[in-house]
Design a protein around this motif. Structure first.
Motif, PDB file in Angstrom:
ATOM      1  N   THR A 103     -35.645 -25.780  33.934  1.00  0.00           N
ATOM      2  CA  THR A 103     -35.431 -24.362  34.508  1.00  0.00           C
ATOM      3  C   THR A 103     -34.269 -23.341  34.497  1.00  0.00           C
ATOM      4  O   THR A 103     -34.755 -22.247  34.315  1.00  0.00           O
ATOM      5  CB  THR A 103     -35.718 -24.832  36.125  1.00  0.00           C
ATOM      6  OG1 THR A 103     -36.858 -25.666  36.298  1.00  0.00           O
ATOM      7  CG2 THR A 103     -36.075 -23.542  37.064  1.00  0.00           C
ATOM      8  N   ARG A 108     -35.817 -19.218  34.432  1.00  0.00           N
ATOM      9  CA  ARG A 108     -37.027 -19.317  35.450  1.00  0.00           C
ATOM     10  C   ARG A 108     -36.392 -19.318  36.945  1.00  0.00           C
ATOM     11  O   ARG A 108     -35.146 -19.723  37.104  1.00  0.00           O
ATOM     12  CB  ARG A 108     -38.025 -20.438  35.327  1.00  0.00           C
ATOM     13  CG  ARG A 108     -38.459 -20.793  33.967  1.00  0.00           C
ATOM     14  CD  ARG A 108     -39.778 -20.263  33.799  1.00  0.00           C
ATOM     15  NE  ARG A 108     -40.254 -20.374  32.610  1.00  0.00           N
ATOM     16  CZ  ARG A 108     -41.545 -20.460  32.234  1.00  0.00           C
ATOM     17  NH1 ARG A 108     -42.510 -19.947  33.132  1.00  0.00           N
ATOM     18  NH2 ARG A 108     -42.287 -20.677  31.037  1.00  0.00           N
ATOM     19  N   PHE A 113     -38.652 -24.559  40.107  1.00  0.00           N
ATOM     20  CA  PHE A 113     -37.986 -26.108  40.403  1.00  0.00           C
ATOM     21  C   PHE A 113     -38.528 -26.786  41.452  1.00  0.00           C
ATOM     22  O   PHE A 113     -38.757 -27.858  41.677  1.00  0.00           O
ATOM     23  CB  PHE A 113     -36.254 -25.926  40.046  1.00  0.00           C
ATOM     24  CG  PHE A 113     -36.016 -27.432  40.509  1.00  0.00           C
ATOM     25  CD1 PHE A 113     -35.985 -28.443  39.817  1.00  0.00           C
ATOM     26  CD2 PHE A 113     -35.461 -27.880  41.960  1.00  0.00           C
ATOM     27  CE1 PHE A 113     -35.556 -29.869  40.097  1.00  0.00           C
ATOM     28  CE2 PHE A 113     -34.851 -28.620  41.971  1.00  0.00           C
ATOM     29  CZ  PHE A 113     -34.885 -29.864  41.218  1.00  0.00           C
TER      30      PHE A 113
END
Length: 134
Positions: A103, A108, A113
């Motif tokens: 992640t 992101r 997550f």
């Protein structure tokens, strides 16, 4: 590799339960819309690949349940709580850590997550508890 003598009914039930959790977790009434927005997939695009995604998930869930049953047998984790406890540590070491790293590396949002990590935690706790209790 020859697996231990596992309870195949427990493996099948854990497979179906994990699959059902995923269906509810990523549904439009739960985290599906937020997950889709984060990963950049529209509901239409997701529906177009739904069948292959579901078949892949079902097979992967079966493999996960079988491996988990073998690990629980190997560790001697018999019962709901011991099965869930071993599953927690497997999640922490083999799911959460690489998922978090991926992640962050992909840039992101940490919410991704949270959505995926919590899904895997709940799925593995329930699967481990079911298999352990069986």
């Amino acid at each position: 590799m020859h697996g231990f003598d596992v309870n195949w009914l427990a493996v099948l039930v854990a497979t179906v339960v994990k699959f059902a959790i995923g269906g509810a977790w990523y549904s439009p009434v739960a985290f599906g819309p937020r997950w889709g927005a984060i990963v950049g997939v529209s509901p239409g695009a997701f529906k177009a690949r739904m069948l292959s995604a579901m078949l892949t998930d079902l097979v992967a869930s079966f493999v996960l349940a079988w491996v988990l049953a073998n690990v629980l047998k190997f560790t001697g984790a018999v019962g709901l709580i011991p099965g869930a406890r071993v599953s927690f540590f497997l999640w922490l070491g083999f799911v959460a850590t690489p998922l978090l790293s991926t992640t962050v590396y992909e840039g992101r949002p940490i919410a991704l997550f949270g959505i995926n990590g919590a899904y895997w935690l709940i799925s593995m706790l329930i699967m481990g508890g079911l298999i352990g209790a069986w």
